[in-house]
Design an enzyme around this catalytic site. Structure first.
Site, PDB file in Angstrom:
ATOM      1  N   THR A   1       0.825  -1.211   0.000  1.00  0.00           N
ATOM      2  CA  THR A   1       0.000   0.000   0.000  1.00  0.00           C
ATOM      3  C   THR A   1       0.859   1.260   0.000  1.00  0.00           C
ATOM      4  O   THR A   1       1.927   1.286   0.584  1.00  0.00           O
ATOM      5  CB  THR A   1      -0.888   0.011   1.267  1.00  0.00           C
TER       6      THR A   1
ATOM      7  N   GLY B   1      -1.707  -3.204   5.690  1.00  0.00           N
ATOM      8  CA  GLY B   1      -2.647  -4.318   5.775  1.00  0.00           C
ATOM      9  C   GLY B   1      -3.511  -4.302   7.027  1.00  0.00           C
ATOM     10  O   GLY B   1      -4.067  -3.277   7.423  1.00  0.00           O
TER      11      GLY B   1
END
EC number: 2.3.2.2
Length: 560
Positions: free
Chosen positions: A371, A454
């Site tokens: 991410t 996450g």
């Protein structure tokens, strides 16, 4: 003292502490960045510079955020890219309100749960064509731009197109992650080598890297708009490739895709309004945790003490059981957000925490009715908190030919057991881990922030908020302070909790306090994934922005 404790003692007790040279604080690795006209914080220095340049050209915070995100898709493909999804919270200085966008994609309409049963799959694989859902990032860019943008997309994407064509030097951490991911994907899937290597060699730190395929794709987006991705030649290339690989994503799936503008949800924590986006993401978990923690006074509980870590991790365990039970796509199930967020419900959950002993918990009962993160603020007071990801690793391993990006594997986060809120269904958004955060005070912007990582992300949000509000840390120090992660809670994909789980800690926590934590019944270990933090704080009284960036990543904050 057993062997494990000796190792623990040596790692924690003799770790060098970064200490701020002026204040004497333990954790700040560098000064905050302070500027009055605009600020950008991202996980890549060149991407941050692109954002500042866009602001100086008269672009809005959203213009700069799109430019930074585009650059990260090129320069940090291990974290995100246009094959993935996007979420953002925008503070609009004109309307003086927050706007939320859910730019996550849905599962293929032609893929049913029976297909997984026929293949005897108990969970959706993390690689290959089956976890691929519609990539929502590009539509998110254009939705944000149409509402809050000023500069043309040709100008916004131009810097990254130039870097993609002429090359840029790969940074240290990204080179490390590329090495592991690309070598693994190359052995399994086509087009990876052509897209992510220099003639078959994964680039090392400092190597120049080009991605002419992505340059071509970005140029098409800049000149032809979002439909070139969802209805044109790019859509055909994506879906033809996925079907060749045995997948189900169709042109019709891409053509029907839409982002959703949503109202952010919030809770008040000690006088500050903390904002997240509603499910299918997990921002609600951060708010639930804060509601529980708020019932404990930290006036006499020090940072890193056994009591501090015990309370926060017990709250996490309680909330993640709710997360596994209730969080899902609200277009398919009714998620009881209001009840889960209520102070009364939080009080009942808080009562389950024993201050003397680690507990095991189940979900509460309610009545059903790898991410990238970046943040930007501009001269007009607009701010954006944006997070974007391909999910695990670099994504699914599915790289459509000559497009320059990998498709996400977000579909892995569906539950294959029928009858659950997050059970797989065609045309459904999977549970999402990526969450942007925002804080207001007295109805004015205070903080735009996020923590990649996450499952860890709600825990990271809570730790940052507590570091700032409960422990009085500065913006950079709040991110540099050692972190901890609890693992072993029940999962949205169907796995049940592993007893009390385990608390993983970074070096920097006091050895004696760690022993006390273990005496409360917690298992303590190392090796957590502690995320990546970026933040911009607005000082309304002085009219300046403070920027901070993650010391665990390659990036920085910059302003002008």
């Amino acid at each position: 003292m057993n062997k494990y404790l000796v190792v623990l003692f040596l790692i924690i007790q003799f770790t060098a502490f970064a200490q701020d040279r002026l204040t004497g604080r333990n954790f700040a690795t560098r000064s905050e960045v302070i500027a009055s006209n605009g600020m950008v914080a991202s996980s890549h220095p060149l991407a941050t510079q692109i954002g500042v340049d866009i602001l100086q050209q008269g672009g809005t915070a959203v213009d700069a955020a799109i430019a930074v995100n585009a650059a990260l898709g090129l320069m940090e493909p291990t974290g995100g890219g246009i094959g993935g999804d996007l979420f953002a919270i925008v503070w609009d200085s004109e309307s003086k309100k927050l706007h939320g966008i859910n730019a996550s994609g849905r599962s293929p309409q032609s893929l049913t749960i029976e297909h997984f049963k026929d293949k005897n799959l108990k969970s959706i694989p993390s690689t290959g064509p089956l976890p691929v859902s519609v990539p929502g990032c590009v539509d998110g860019w254009f939705e944000l731009h149409s509402k809050f943008g000023k500069l043309p997309m040709t100008k916004i994407l131009a810097p990254t197109i130039k870097y993609a064509e002429e090359g840029f030097p790969v940074t240290e951490l990204i080179a490390y992650y590329l090495k592991g991911s690309v070598n693994r994907y190359m052995r399994q899937f086509p087009n990876v080598e052509e897209t992510y290597t220099n003639n078959g060699k994964v680039p090392d730190k400092g190597d120049l890297f080009k991605n002419p395929f992505l340059a071509s794709t970005y140029r098409k987006l800049a000149e032809e708009g979002r439909d070139s991705f969802y209805k044109g030649e790019i859509a055909v290339t994506i879906t033809d490739f996925i079907k060749e690989q045995g997948g189900f994503l169709s042109v019709e799936d891409l053509e029907s895709h839409t982002s959703t503008w949503v109202d952010p949800i919030s809770t008040n924590y000690r006088g500050y309004d903390i904002w997240e986006l509603p499910p299918n993401g997990q921002g609600l978990a951060a708010l639930q945790m804060l509601n529980i923690i708020e019932g404990f006074s930290f006036d006499e509980i020090s940072f890193g003490s056994a009591q501090h870590l015990h309370i926060v991790n017990e709250a996490k365990k309680l909330v993640y059981e709710d997360r596994a039970e209730y969080y899902a796509d609200p277009e398919f199930v009714e998620v009881p957000v209001e009840q889960l967020l209520s102070k009364d419900y939080s009080e009942k959950r808080r009562e389950l925490i024993n201050l003397e002993r680690a507990g095991e918990f189940k979900a509460g009962k309610v009545d059903h009715t790898g991410t990238v993160y970046l943040t930007v603020a501009d001269k007009d007071g607009n701010m954006i908190s944006l997070i974007q990801s391909n999910y695990r690793g670099m994504g699914s391993g599915m790289v459509p030919p000559e497009l320059g990006f990998m498709l996400q594997n977000r579909g892995e986060l569906f539950d294959l057991e029928e009858g659950k809120p997050n059970s797989y269904a065609p045309g459904k958004r999977p549970f999402h881990t990526i969450i942007p955060g925002f804080v207001t005070k007295n109805n004015a912007p205070y903080l735009s922030f996020g923590v990649m990582g996450g499952d860890f992300q709600p825990q990271g949000h809570v730790q940052i908020i507590m570091n700032l509000i409960d422990f009085g840390m500065g913006l950079q120090e709040a991110g540099d302070a050692p972190r901890y992660e609890h693992v072993g809670s029940s999962s949205v994909t169907g796995e049940l909790s592993e007893g009390k789980g385990e608390i993983l800690v970074e070096s920097g926590f006091d050895f004696e306090e760690t022993l006390k934590l273990m005496a409360l019944g917690h298992k303590v270990g190392f090796g957590g994934y502690y995320g990546g933090y970026q933040a911009i704080l607005y000082d309304a009284e002085r009219g300046v922005y403070f920027g901070a960036s993650e010391s665990r990543k390659d990036g920085h904050a910059a302003g002008y």
